[in-house]
Design a protein around this motif. Structure first.
Motif, PDB file in Angstrom:
ATOM      1  N   ARG A   1      -2.243   0.821 -14.203  1.00  0.00           N
ATOM      2  CA  ARG A   1      -3.067   1.240 -13.068  1.00  0.00           C
ATOM      3  C   ARG A   1      -3.124   2.754 -12.947  1.00  0.00           C
ATOM      4  NH1 ARG A   1       0.103  -2.963  -9.338  1.00  0.00           N
ATOM      5  NH2 ARG A   1       1.703  -2.073 -10.667  1.00  0.00           N
TER       6      ARG A   1
ATOM      7  N   LYS B   1       0.005  -6.361 -13.026  1.00  0.00           N
ATOM      8  CA  LYS B   1       1.277  -6.864 -12.496  1.00  0.00           C
ATOM      9  C   LYS B   1       2.089  -7.574 -13.574  1.00  0.00           C
ATOM     10  CE  LYS B   1      -0.237  -7.459  -7.689  1.00  0.00           C
ATOM     11  NZ  LYS B   1      -0.386  -8.419  -6.574  1.00  0.00           N
TER      12      LYS B   1
ATOM     13  N   ASP C   1      -5.749  -6.198 -11.286  1.00  0.00           N
ATOM     14  CA  ASP C   1      -4.461  -6.212 -10.574  1.00  0.00           C
ATOM     15  C   ASP C   1      -3.513  -7.241 -11.188  1.00  0.00           C
ATOM     16  OD1 ASP C   1      -5.199  -4.259  -8.727  1.00  0.00           O
ATOM     17  OD2 ASP C   1      -6.135  -5.741  -7.405  1.00  0.00           O
TER      18      ASP C   1
ATOM     19  N   SER D   1       3.672  -6.156  -5.909  1.00  0.00           N
ATOM     20  CA  SER D   1       2.677  -5.312  -6.562  1.00  0.00           C
ATOM     21  C   SER D   1       2.977  -5.099  -8.040  1.00  0.00           C
ATOM     22  CB  SER D   1       2.624  -3.938  -5.869  1.00  0.00           C
ATOM     23  OG  SER D   1       3.901  -3.303  -5.926  1.00  0.00           O
TER      24      SER D   1
ATOM     25  N   ASP E   1      -6.341  -9.376  -4.491  1.00  0.00           N
ATOM     26  CA  ASP E   1      -6.122  -8.838  -5.832  1.00  0.00           C
ATOM     27  C   ASP E   1      -7.282  -9.169  -6.762  1.00  0.00           C
ATOM     28  OD1 ASP E   1      -3.428  -7.714  -5.524  1.00  0.00           O
ATOM     29  OD2 ASP E   1      -2.834  -9.804  -5.196  1.00  0.00           O
TER      30      ASP E   1
ATOM     31  N   LYS F   1       1.900   2.362  -7.097  1.00  0.00           N
ATOM     32  CA  LYS F   1       1.807   0.955  -6.736  1.00  0.00           C
ATOM     33  C   LYS F   1       1.817   0.809  -5.231  1.00  0.00           C
ATOM     34  CE  LYS F   1       5.470  -0.291  -8.963  1.00  0.00           C
ATOM     35  NZ  LYS F   1       6.536  -1.174  -9.501  1.00  0.00           N
TER      36      LYS F   1
END
Length: 473
Positions: free
Chosen positions: A315, A302, A298, A346, A294, A319
């Protein structure tokens, strides 16, 4: 004896920080673990010392002078009676024991409040804020140790707290889980927050506040913004939705109740938001520094996704599929000197929410299955066994993870009504304390929200003891 009594109260904030570690294991059976923690041992010692002091004070008039209105007694008495029909008598007896120990601690605190003079409060606030700072420092150390590859035995991180879960660790301090560590920070945040909200309409008022040794201002007024930032940032670092949501509710209630000037609102909420952004970046850095694949982005994505219950996803794309809750093996990558791991989650972990909702719904379903259960419940301590018998959990050790649903299932309509009566009585007492009513009601509201996310009090004695102590100010 009085000195020992005060010393016990001085160290209470620090003792509560060690809510699970160290722990004394006394074995287990198929329905529960038998464990002793420092807060439970403190509670027993405090009750014994307080009882001796009260007996010396009143002697033959103990029951008429100390224990007050019978209304406060109704819920613990009914809960004790429910042991007779409990599905788990052993757990019921132990639960009732902790309940009565807390009840007597609150009663003794109230009756012996005249022993807590201005000098006591001056020392107490040092312990209160010092303990919170110590807990915050240890949480940061836990994160550093984890991404550096130090074992859980040394870092004391729980199984679900390590970097392999999200790519970054979320500390549990010396508590059993991050939600309990976050819960311990709610009171320090609201106490310092109350100071920020009520800060300095004029130099005269500030000087008057500083003269009061019982007031928090004489210690925190100079460092309130910094303390508020550190405590709030650590709360976000625990990544506990229950504790974070509860603290937000507490702050909102306090703002509504106190109705400060617009400047104080912006300052308080601005520092709280800054603490969130700081921690968000720190979690991104921890993600990039961990052995997982990650990246910084990321980690940030999250956090936002999980705290928003899956609503926010920066993002933009789909996912990555989530894997099982077990830590995945290291996956070698070509042209890489070191193997790379994939984190398990994720983003938003729906299972965490779904499990709580499912268990609470199951508890309500069992509660209204027949008239007897609806009226008096399955008995104190019997919720886990009831869930198991009904096919809603794989083992009798499962708990409801919602205190209100558990009280309803175990003590029925009568029990939940008597519990509500205690809350109403507590609110009445808090409202009489005009200077601190906003803080006390906010703290009660925050703790009320946290009870939606877990059940059982042995790991969260602060929910009862801290408000009971602060109401004496």
């Amino acid at each position: 004896m009085k000195k020992l009594y005060k010393y016990l109260l001085y160290i209470l904030p620090l003792v509560l920080i060690f809510s699970y570690f160290p722990v004394i294991s006394l074995g287990s059976n198929e329905t529960m673990n038998f464990e002793l923690s420092l807060p439970l041992l403190w509670l027993v010692v405090f009750d014994v010392i307080s009882l001796v002091m009260v007996c010396k004070k009143y002697r033959k008039e103990l029951f008429t002078k100390v224990f007050g209105s019978v209304l406060w007694w109704l819920f613990p008495l009914f809960a004790t009676l429910s042991v007779c029909w409990s599905l788990n008598v052993t757990r019921g007896i132990l639960t009732v024991g902790v309940m009565w120990a807390l009840f007597f601690a609150v009663v003794f605190l109230w009756d012996l409040r005249k022993n807590l003079d201005d000098k006591f409060w001056k020392v107490f606030w040092r312990w209160f804020f010092g303990s919170a700072m110590f807990a915050c420092a240890w949480c940061v150390v836990q994160c550093i140790l984890d991404v550096s590859g130090v074992s859980q035995e040394a870092s004391l991180l729980c199984d679900g707290c390590v970097y392999q879960m999200f790519g970054f660790p979320h500390p549990n301090g010396f508590a059993i889980e991050p939600q309990f560590m976050g819960n311990l920070l709610v009171a320090p945040i609201l106490v310092v927050g109350a100071n920020l909200i009520a800060a300095c309409p004029s130099d005269t008022l500030r000087a008057a506040q500083a003269k009061s040794s019982r007031s928090v201002e004489h210690i925190a007024i100079k460092f309130a913004p910094l303390l508020f930032f550190i405590f709030s940032a650590t709360l976000f670092l625990t990544f506990s939705r229950g504790a974070i949501y509860a603290c937000v509710v507490g702050l909102v209630v306090m703002l509504i109740f106190v109705r400060p000037k617009l400047k104080q609102i912006f300052i308080t909420l601005g520092i709280f938001a800054a603490a969130f952004l700081f921690t968000l970046n720190l979690q991104g850095i921890l993600t990039a520094s961990s052995p997982t694949s990650d990246t910084y982005v990321d980690g940030v994505a999250k956090v936002l996704n999980h705290l928003s219950l899956g609503i926010i996803d920066v993002r933009g794309g789909e996912k990555a599929p989530e894997r099982s809750g077990e830590i995945t093996p290291v996956i070698p990558v070509e042209n890489s000197e070191a193997p790379v791991e994939n984190s398990i989650y994720s983003g938003y972990v729906e299972e965490s929410t779904d499990t709580r909702v499912r268990l609470a719904s199951a508890a309500i379903e069992i509660w209204h299955q027949d008239f007897k259960t609806a009226l008096v419940g399955v008995g104190i301590g019997g919720a886990g066994q009831a869930l198991y018998n009904g096919g809603f959990s794989p083992a009798p050790k499962e708990i409801v993870q919602n205190e209100y649903a558990e009280i309803l299932l175990e003590t029925g309509s009568i029990g939940i009504s008597l519990f509500a009566l205690i809350v109403i009585l507590a609110i009445r007492v808090m409202l009489k304390n005009r200077k601190s009513a906003g803080l006390l009601i906010a703290l009660l509201a925050a703790y009320g929200v946290t009870l939606l996310f877990f059940s059982g009090l042995p790991n969260a004695l602060n929910i009862v003891l801290i408000p009971a102590l602060l109401v004496l100010l």
